[in-house]
Design a protein around this motif. Structure first.
Motif, PDB file in Angstrom:
ATOM      1  N   PRO A  90       0.826  -1.217   0.000  1.00 61.74           N
ATOM      2  CA  PRO A  90       0.000   0.000   0.000  1.00 61.74           C
ATOM      3  C   PRO A  90       0.857   1.263   0.000  1.00 61.74           C
ATOM      4  CG  PRO A  90      -0.800  -1.581   1.618  1.00 61.74           C
ATOM      5  CD  PRO A  90       0.513  -2.109   1.136  1.00 61.74           C
ATOM      6  N   ASN A  91       0.376   2.274  -0.732  1.00 62.87           N
ATOM      7  CA  ASN A  91       1.006   3.608  -0.768  1.00 62.87           C
ATOM      8  C   ASN A  91       2.407   3.605  -1.388  1.00 62.87           C
ATOM      9  OD1 ASN A  91      -1.268   4.629   0.696  1.00 62.87           O
ATOM     10  ND2 ASN A  91      -0.318   3.872   2.583  1.00 62.87           N
ATOM     11  N   MET A  92       2.722   2.597  -2.176  1.00 61.49           N
ATOM     12  CA  MET A  92       4.041   2.517  -2.807  1.00 61.49           C
ATOM     13  C   MET A  92       3.963   2.580  -4.330  1.00 61.49           C
ATOM     14  SD  MET A  92       6.294   2.392  -0.402  1.00 61.49           S
ATOM     15  CE  MET A  92       7.784   1.695  -1.105  1.00 61.49           C
ATOM     16  N   THR A  93       2.769   2.817  -4.855  1.00 62.74           N
ATOM     17  CA  THR A  93       2.581   2.794  -6.307  1.00 62.74           C
ATOM     18  C   THR A  93       3.496   3.777  -7.029  1.00 62.74           C
ATOM     19  OG1 THR A  93       0.287   2.087  -6.111  1.00 62.74           O
ATOM     20  CG2 THR A  93       0.909   3.160  -8.162  1.00 62.74           C
ATOM     21  N   SER A  94       3.614   4.993  -6.493  1.00 61.22           N
ATOM     22  CA  SER A  94       4.396   6.029  -7.178  1.00 61.22           C
ATOM     23  C   SER A  94       5.871   5.667  -7.273  1.00 61.22           C
ATOM     24  CB  SER A  94       4.235   7.367  -6.455  1.00 61.22           C
ATOM     25  OG  SER A  94       4.710   7.267  -5.115  1.00 61.22           O
ATOM     26  N   LEU A  95       6.331   4.749  -6.424  1.00 62.32           N
ATOM     27  CA  LEU A  95       7.736   4.357  -6.428  1.00 62.32           C
ATOM     28  C   LEU A  95       7.987   3.046  -7.154  1.00 62.32           C
ATOM     29  CD1 LEU A  95       8.672   5.191  -2.719  1.00 62.32           C
ATOM     30  CD2 LEU A  95       9.160   6.564  -4.755  1.00 62.32           C
ATOM     31  N   LEU A  96       7.049   2.104  -7.027  1.00 60.04           N
ATOM     32  CA  LEU A  96       7.295   0.745  -7.510  1.00 60.04           C
ATOM     33  C   LEU A  96       6.568   0.378  -8.792  1.00 60.04           C
ATOM     34  CD1 LEU A  96       7.146  -1.195  -4.100  1.00 60.04           C
ATOM     35  CD2 LEU A  96       9.153  -0.304  -5.292  1.00 60.04           C
ATOM     36  N   GLN A  97       5.504   1.113  -9.132  1.00 57.99           N
ATOM     37  CA  GLN A  97       4.713   0.768 -10.309  1.00 57.99           C
ATOM     38  C   GLN A  97       5.394   1.316 -11.564  1.00 57.99           C
ATOM     39  OE1 GLN A  97       3.030  -0.665 -12.634  1.00 57.99           O
ATOM     40  NE2 GLN A  97       1.063  -0.706 -11.565  1.00 57.99           N
ATOM     41  N   PRO A  98       5.902   0.438 -12.450  1.00 61.16           N
ATOM     42  CA  PRO A  98       6.584   0.910 -13.668  1.00 61.16           C
ATOM     43  C   PRO A  98       5.721   1.833 -14.523  1.00 61.16           C
ATOM     44  CG  PRO A  98       6.990  -1.426 -13.335  1.00 61.16           C
ATOM     45  CD  PRO A  98       5.955  -1.035 -12.326  1.00 61.16           C
ATOM     46  N   MET A  99       4.417   1.586 -14.570  1.00 69.99           N
ATOM     47  CA  MET A  99       3.542   2.439 -15.380  1.00 69.99           C
ATOM     48  C   MET A  99       3.607   3.893 -14.923  1.00 69.99           C
ATOM     49  SD  MET A  99       2.208   0.444 -17.628  1.00 69.99           S
ATOM     50  CE  MET A  99       0.838   1.363 -18.283  1.00 69.99           C
ATOM     51  N   ASP A 100       3.844   4.095 -13.621  1.00 70.39           N
ATOM     52  CA  ASP A 100       3.891   5.442 -13.065  1.00 70.39           C
ATOM     53  C   ASP A 100       5.259   6.101 -13.208  1.00 70.39           C
ATOM     54  OD1 ASP A 100       1.314   4.899 -12.305  1.00 70.39           O
ATOM     55  OD2 ASP A 100       1.534   5.731 -10.291  1.00 70.39           O
ATOM     56  N   GLN A 101       6.236   5.369 -13.724  1.00 74.66           N
ATOM     57  CA  GLN A 101       7.583   5.916 -13.862  1.00 74.66           C
ATOM     58  C   GLN A 101       7.804   6.611 -15.203  1.00 74.66           C
ATOM     59  OE1 GLN A 101       9.245   5.817 -11.035  1.00 74.66           O
ATOM     60  NE2 GLN A 101       7.513   4.619 -10.273  1.00 74.66           N
ATOM     61  N   GLY A 102       6.790   6.656 -16.045  1.00 77.82           N
ATOM     62  CA  GLY A 102       6.939   7.354 -17.321  1.00 77.82           C
ATOM     63  C   GLY A 102       6.160   6.757 -18.465  1.00 77.82           C
ATOM     64  N   ILE A 103       5.671   5.523 -18.314  1.00 79.22           N
ATOM     65  CA  ILE A 103       4.945   4.871 -19.414  1.00 79.22           C
ATOM     66  C   ILE A 103       3.620   5.580 -19.679  1.00 79.22           C
ATOM     67  CG2 ILE A 103       3.896   2.730 -20.234  1.00 79.22           C
ATOM     68  CD1 ILE A 103       5.930   1.205 -18.514  1.00 79.22           C
ATOM     69  N   ILE A 104       2.852   5.808 -18.612  1.00 76.27           N
ATOM     70  CA  ILE A 104       1.555   6.488 -18.765  1.00 76.27           C
ATOM     71  C   ILE A 104       1.767   7.899 -19.298  1.00 76.27           C
ATOM     72  CG2 ILE A 104      -0.427   7.421 -17.512  1.00 76.27           C
ATOM     73  CD1 ILE A 104      -0.281   4.999 -15.674  1.00 76.27           C
ATOM     74  N   TYR A 105       2.752   8.596 -18.741  1.00 79.36           N
ATOM     75  CA  TYR A 105       3.015   9.971 -19.169  1.00 79.36           C
ATOM     76  C   TYR A 105       3.426  10.015 -20.637  1.00 79.36           C
ATOM     77  CZ  TYR A 105       4.980  14.664 -19.325  1.00 79.36           C
ATOM     78  OH  TYR A 105       5.252  15.970 -19.667  1.00 79.36           O
ATOM     79  N   ASN A 106       4.264   9.066 -21.050  1.00 79.61           N
ATOM     80  CA  ASN A 106       4.687   8.980 -22.447  1.00 79.61           C
ATOM     81  C   ASN A 106       3.488   8.797 -23.364  1.00 79.61           C
ATOM     82  OD1 ASN A 106       6.054   6.533 -24.562  1.00 79.61           O
ATOM     83  ND2 ASN A 106       6.593   8.684 -24.668  1.00 79.61           N
ATOM     84  N   MET A 107       2.595   7.913 -22.965  1.00 77.21           N
ATOM     85  CA  MET A 107       1.400   7.647 -23.768  1.00 77.21           C
ATOM     86  C   MET A 107       0.499   8.883 -23.837  1.00 77.21           C
ATOM     87  SD  MET A 107      -1.271   4.530 -23.448  1.00 77.21           S
ATOM     88  CE  MET A 107      -2.756   4.493 -24.443  1.00 77.21           C
ATOM     89  N   LYS A 108       0.350   9.563 -22.700  1.00 79.25           N
ATOM     90  CA  LYS A 108      -0.487  10.773 -22.683  1.00 79.25           C
ATOM     91  C   LYS A 108       0.090  11.856 -23.585  1.00 79.25           C
ATOM     92  CE  LYS A 108      -2.819  10.566 -18.196  1.00 79.25           C
ATOM     93  NZ  LYS A 108      -3.023  11.291 -16.918  1.00 79.25           N
ATOM     94  N   GLN A 109       1.404  11.999 -23.573  1.00 77.82           N
ATOM     95  CA  GLN A 109       2.037  12.999 -24.431  1.00 77.82           C
ATOM     96  C   GLN A 109       1.682  12.763 -25.897  1.00 77.82           C
ATOM     97  OE1 GLN A 109       6.309  13.197 -23.815  1.00 77.82           O
ATOM     98  NE2 GLN A 109       6.041  15.164 -22.808  1.00 77.82           N
ATOM     99  N   HIS A 110       1.873  11.540 -26.345  1.00 81.99           N
ATOM    100  CA  HIS A 110       1.610  11.228 -27.750  1.00 81.99           C
ATOM    101  C   HIS A 110       0.117  11.296 -28.069  1.00 81.99           C
ATOM    102  CE1 HIS A 110       5.665  10.251 -29.015  1.00 81.99           C
ATOM    103  NE2 HIS A 110       5.834   9.530 -27.918  1.00 81.99           N
ATOM    104  N   TYR A 111      -0.721  10.907 -27.117  1.00 84.56           N
ATOM    105  CA  TYR A 111      -2.168  10.972 -27.335  1.00 84.56           C
ATOM    106  C   TYR A 111      -2.624  12.425 -27.487  1.00 84.56           C
ATOM    107  CZ  TYR A 111      -7.178  10.612 -26.337  1.00 84.56           C
ATOM    108  OH  TYR A 111      -8.543  10.717 -26.401  1.00 84.56           O
ATOM    109  N   ARG A 112      -2.157  13.286 -26.573  1.00 83.00           N
ATOM    110  CA  ARG A 112      -2.551  14.706 -26.651  1.00 83.00           C
ATOM    111  C   ARG A 112      -1.978  15.352 -27.921  1.00 83.00           C
ATOM    112  NH1 ARG A 112      -6.345  14.283 -22.710  1.00 83.00           N
ATOM    113  NH2 ARG A 112      -5.465  13.987 -20.659  1.00 83.00           N
TER     114      ARG A 112
END
Length: 319
Positions: A90-112
């Motif tokens: 619990p409460n460790m997603t921002s550190l341990l979840q690979p999707m939160d390390q740049g994958i989601i942000y990368n996808m959002k950039q290209h989508y926008r």
């Protein structure tokens, strides 16, 4: 974690049969729905059980990491044979979840970026800017995920989250997000964004505009009841921007399907366009080849069906 295999996206909407999906039978993503367009334990269970069957058919064993939240129930593990489901603390997603390390942000950039490009194209052609419906959003998401979220950034994000012995020895404090949009791209999009939106905001703010949007919650009794109704086919009341097809519209979902000849002709035009350029990536040719193969196979099946029908009619005539 190497980025060599990406699953289809799961898109959650508010309507079971959105009107913009009329006549559409293949989306390129998995689609589910509920009243709030949230991830729920029912949707997650259905999705991961289906995925487990896929891996079972392929005789593969997979270790699968997910966030610790109520939408990802732990009892689903009892239904899985080939997926070993592991939960982040619990409460460790921002550190341990690979999707939160740049994958989601990368996808959002290209989508926008894709949305802005489409809007600017409409403006340059003198057309009124069309609102983006769910179908267009799904198409853009699928395109961006498959074509622009590169294996390198996925691998880097796993390393940044610690999924590597090298990462444990070498901290990623100065990690180079090489697959995010370039500075020149961002500058151009920043200027274009202000031109279209007429507001003082950065492209980065635009990309992250929905960061605070809630995507799951502890369901109330009403939420649970509504989800049961939806599963049983009782429609929830959708928002104005996403309507279900009526019974009459469902009965008339068959659109005019382009012929195989028309499809082949369109592919031929696209191939000519691609071959007359010098900057086309190899995956564009691969995609064209896949489409041409699919159309050729469909034409061949049509020929076989026609011949069989002719043979049957001739056989009956001879009798």
């Amino acid at each position: 974690m190497t980025g060599s295999e990406k699953l289809k996206l799961l898109v959650i909407g508010k309507a079971k049969n959105p009107r913009c999906f009329k006549g559409i039978k293949s989306l390129g993503v998995d689609y589910e729905f509920n009243k709030k367009a949230w991830m729920t334990s029912e949707i997650f269970t259905k999705w991961i059980v289906k995925l487990d069957k896929k891996f079972s058919d392929q005789n593969r064993k997979v270790l699968f990491f997910v966030d610790y939240c109520t939408a990802h129930p732990k009892d689903v593990r009892d239904k899985l044979r080939n997926i070993n489901l592991a939960y982040f603390p619990p409460n460790m997603t921002s550190l341990l979840q690979p999707m939160d390390q740049g994958i989601i942000y990368n996808m959002k950039q290209h989508y926008r970026k894709r949305i802005l490009t489409n809007i600017l194209t409409q403006v340059d052609e003198g057309n009124s800017v069309m609102a983006i419906d769910l179908l267009q959003a799904v198409r853009n998401l699928s395109n961006v995920w498959n074509a622009y979220v590169k294996p390198e950034i996925i691998a880097n994000c796993f390393k940044k989250a610690g999924f590597s012995k090298d990462a444990m020895q070498t901290p990623f404090e100065h990690w180079d997000e090489e697959d995010l949009l370039s500075i020149s791209d961002l500058a151009a999009l920043q200027s274009s964004f202000k031109k279209v939106a007429n507001i003082e905001a950065s492209f980065d703010d635009y990309v992250n505009v929905d960061n605070g949007v809630q995507t799951w919650d502890n369901p109330s009794e009403d939420d649970i009841l509504n989800s049961i109704f939806e599963i049983r086919g009782v429609p929830a009341e959708p928002d104005n921007d996403e309507h279900d097809l009526t019974v009459e519209e469902l009965a008339e979902t068959e659109e005019v399907l382009p012929t195989l000849i028309q499809a082949a002709s369109s592919i031929s035009v696209i191939r000519t366009f691609v071959e007359m350029r010098s900057d086309v990536p190899i995956n564009a040719f691969n995609s064209l080849h896949d489409l041409e193969t699919f159309i050729e196979n469909e034409k061949w099946k049509t020929v076989i069906q026609t011949k069989l029908t002719d043979y049957t009619a001739l056989h009956r005539f001879c009798e």
